[in-house]
Write a protein that holds these residues in place. Structure first.
Motif, PDB file in Angstrom:
ATOM      1  N   GLY A  58      23.087 -15.977   5.316  1.00  0.00           N
ATOM      2  CA  GLY A  58      23.688 -17.287   4.493  1.00  0.00           C
ATOM      3  C   GLY A  58      23.087 -17.279   3.275  1.00  0.00           C
ATOM      4  O   GLY A  58      23.750 -18.101   2.397  1.00  0.00           O
ATOM      5  N   TYR A  59      21.998 -17.040   2.913  1.00  0.00           N
ATOM      6  CA  TYR A  59      21.398 -16.914   1.605  1.00  0.00           C
ATOM      7  C   TYR A  59      21.742 -16.017   0.679  1.00  0.00           C
ATOM      8  O   TYR A  59      22.155 -14.924   1.118  1.00  0.00           O
ATOM      9  CB  TYR A  59      19.822 -16.989   1.560  1.00  0.00           C
ATOM     10  CG  TYR A  59      19.320 -18.084   2.279  1.00  0.00           C
ATOM     11  CD1 TYR A  59      18.887 -19.461   1.389  1.00  0.00           C
ATOM     12  CD2 TYR A  59      19.109 -18.235   3.651  1.00  0.00           C
ATOM     13  CE1 TYR A  59      18.366 -20.555   2.033  1.00  0.00           C
ATOM     14  CE2 TYR A  59      18.604 -19.288   4.313  1.00  0.00           C
ATOM     15  CZ  TYR A  59      18.281 -20.531   3.348  1.00  0.00           C
ATOM     16  OH  TYR A  59      17.718 -21.728   3.902  1.00  0.00           O
ATOM     17  N   ARG A  79      18.864 -23.323  -0.669  1.00  0.00           N
ATOM     18  CA  ARG A  79      20.294 -23.518  -0.693  1.00  0.00           C
ATOM     19  C   ARG A  79      20.784 -24.706  -0.800  1.00  0.00           C
ATOM     20  O   ARG A  79      20.464 -25.339   0.064  1.00  0.00           O
ATOM     21  CB  ARG A  79      21.209 -22.140  -0.041  1.00  0.00           C
ATOM     22  CG  ARG A  79      21.395 -22.690   1.310  1.00  0.00           C
ATOM     23  CD  ARG A  79      21.856 -21.476   2.170  1.00  0.00           C
ATOM     24  NE  ARG A  79      21.860 -21.815   3.454  1.00  0.00           N
ATOM     25  CZ  ARG A  79      22.137 -21.208   4.268  1.00  0.00           C
ATOM     26  NH1 ARG A  79      22.948 -20.084   3.959  1.00  0.00           N
ATOM     27  NH2 ARG A  79      22.278 -21.377   5.654  1.00  0.00           N
ATOM     28  N   GLU A  80      21.698 -25.085  -1.441  1.00  0.00           N
ATOM     29  CA  GLU A  80      22.567 -26.278  -1.437  1.00  0.00           C
ATOM     30  C   GLU A  80      23.929 -26.019  -0.950  1.00  0.00           C
ATOM     31  O   GLU A  80      24.536 -25.045  -1.569  1.00  0.00           O
ATOM     32  CB  GLU A  80      22.413 -27.272  -2.319  1.00  0.00           C
ATOM     33  CG  GLU A  80      20.937 -27.837  -2.515  1.00  0.00           C
ATOM     34  CD  GLU A  80      20.868 -28.622  -3.710  1.00  0.00           C
ATOM     35  OE1 GLU A  80      22.066 -29.600  -4.058  1.00  0.00           O
ATOM     36  OE2 GLU A  80      19.702 -28.981  -4.174  1.00  0.00           O
ATOM     37  N   ARG A  81      24.636 -26.784   0.147  1.00  0.00           N
ATOM     38  CA  ARG A  81      25.955 -26.526   0.264  1.00  0.00           C
ATOM     39  C   ARG A  81      26.623 -27.716   0.408  1.00  0.00           C
ATOM     40  O   ARG A  81      26.233 -28.957   0.754  1.00  0.00           O
ATOM     41  CB  ARG A  81      26.065 -25.778   1.826  1.00  0.00           C
ATOM     42  CG  ARG A  81      25.419 -24.502   1.845  1.00  0.00           C
ATOM     43  CD  ARG A  81      25.733 -23.958   2.937  1.00  0.00           C
ATOM     44  NE  ARG A  81      26.108 -24.344   4.403  1.00  0.00           N
ATOM     45  CZ  ARG A  81      26.034 -23.603   5.439  1.00  0.00           C
ATOM     46  NH1 ARG A  81      25.851 -22.584   5.516  1.00  0.00           N
ATOM     47  NH2 ARG A  81      26.317 -24.285   6.636  1.00  0.00           N
ATOM     48  N   GLU A  82      28.062 -27.934  -0.142  1.00  0.00           N
ATOM     49  CA  GLU A  82      28.731 -29.047  -0.250  1.00  0.00           C
ATOM     50  C   GLU A  82      30.063 -28.628   0.303  1.00  0.00           C
ATOM     51  O   GLU A  82      30.804 -27.784   0.275  1.00  0.00           O
ATOM     52  CB  GLU A  82      29.090 -29.135  -1.670  1.00  0.00           C
ATOM     53  CG  GLU A  82      29.347 -30.672  -1.945  1.00  0.00           C
ATOM     54  CD  GLU A  82      29.468 -31.172  -3.414  1.00  0.00           C
ATOM     55  OE1 GLU A  82      30.388 -31.175  -3.999  1.00  0.00           O
ATOM     56  OE2 GLU A  82      28.295 -31.165  -3.933  1.00  0.00           O
ATOM     57  N   THR A  83      30.504 -29.527   1.278  1.00  0.00           N
ATOM     58  CA  THR A  83      31.740 -29.456   2.272  1.00  0.00           C
ATOM     59  C   THR A  83      32.519 -30.581   1.573  1.00  0.00           C
ATOM     60  O   THR A  83      32.129 -32.034   1.425  1.00  0.00           O
ATOM     61  CB  THR A  83      31.677 -29.549   3.517  1.00  0.00           C
ATOM     62  OG1 THR A  83      30.716 -28.539   3.947  1.00  0.00           O
ATOM     63  CG2 THR A  83      32.946 -29.397   4.155  1.00  0.00           C
ATOM     64  N   ARG A  98      26.913 -32.972   1.700  1.00  0.00           N
ATOM     65  CA  ARG A  98      25.886 -32.384   1.244  1.00  0.00           C
ATOM     66  C   ARG A  98      24.831 -31.939   1.899  1.00  0.00           C
ATOM     67  O   ARG A  98      24.350 -32.688   2.814  1.00  0.00           O
ATOM     68  CB  ARG A  98      25.623 -32.864  -0.166  1.00  0.00           C
ATOM     69  CG  ARG A  98      26.585 -33.033  -1.352  1.00  0.00           C
ATOM     70  CD  ARG A  98      26.040 -33.884  -2.520  1.00  0.00           C
ATOM     71  NE  ARG A  98      26.305 -35.206  -2.560  1.00  0.00           N
ATOM     72  CZ  ARG A  98      27.108 -35.979  -2.317  1.00  0.00           C
ATOM     73  NH1 ARG A  98      27.575 -35.783  -0.935  1.00  0.00           N
ATOM     74  NH2 ARG A  98      27.443 -37.046  -2.505  1.00  0.00           N
TER      75      ARG A  98
END
Length: 147
Positions: A58-59, A79-83, A98
């Motif tokens: 996933g990176y 990493r930063e993920r935002e849904t 987040r």
């Protein structure tokens, strides 16, 4: 000098054992549940080189920081993920999440390596680092004349 105990290495080994125990007691999730932790790593001795393989699913390649300092290889990834889900009718937030994720592992390489020829490859979530061993003739030593 090589026969002396290295208390820092013993402390590092103890910390690694404690980390593995913590990960095991948390159902294999370990520190990853808390936004940080370790990646699964394999270290192989291929005769003339060491090969370190780390699972980083996933990176992106740009998320990974890889450094070699002396006999320590450090792997860091963030990493930063935002849904976001919205109500299409009005466009207001119904839910927005987040998440910041990171992994951090340091591996001690058992022999000196040729730092100039270290290479790394990242494909399909797997980081492979090849560390050629330094031959005895490449060392920093020099001949001492006896008078």
């Amino acid at each position: 000098m090589s026969g002396r105990r290295n208390p820092f290495k013993e402390i590092e080994e103890m910390m690694n054992r404690m980390s593995r125990q913590l990960e095991g007691s948390m159902g294999g999730e370990g520190m990853a549940q808390f936004g940080g932790g370790g990646a699964s790593i394999d270290v192989a001795d291929r005769g003339d080189e060491f090969v370190v393989t780390a699972d980083l699913p996933g990176y992106q390649k740009e998320d990974i920081d890889l450094t070699l300092q002396g006999d320590r290889l450090s792997i860091r990834a963030e990493r930063e993920r935002e849904t976001e889900q919205t109500d299409e009718g009005e466009g207001r937030y119904i839910r927005k999440e987040r998440r910041h994720e990171s992994v951090n592992r340091t591996v001690t390489i058992p022999e000196e390596v040729d730092e100039e020829n270290v290479s790394a490859d990242y494909r399909n979530g797997v980081l492979t680092v090849t560390l050629p061993k330094r031959s005895a003739s490449e060392g920093d030593g020099h001949r001492i004349d006896i008078s």
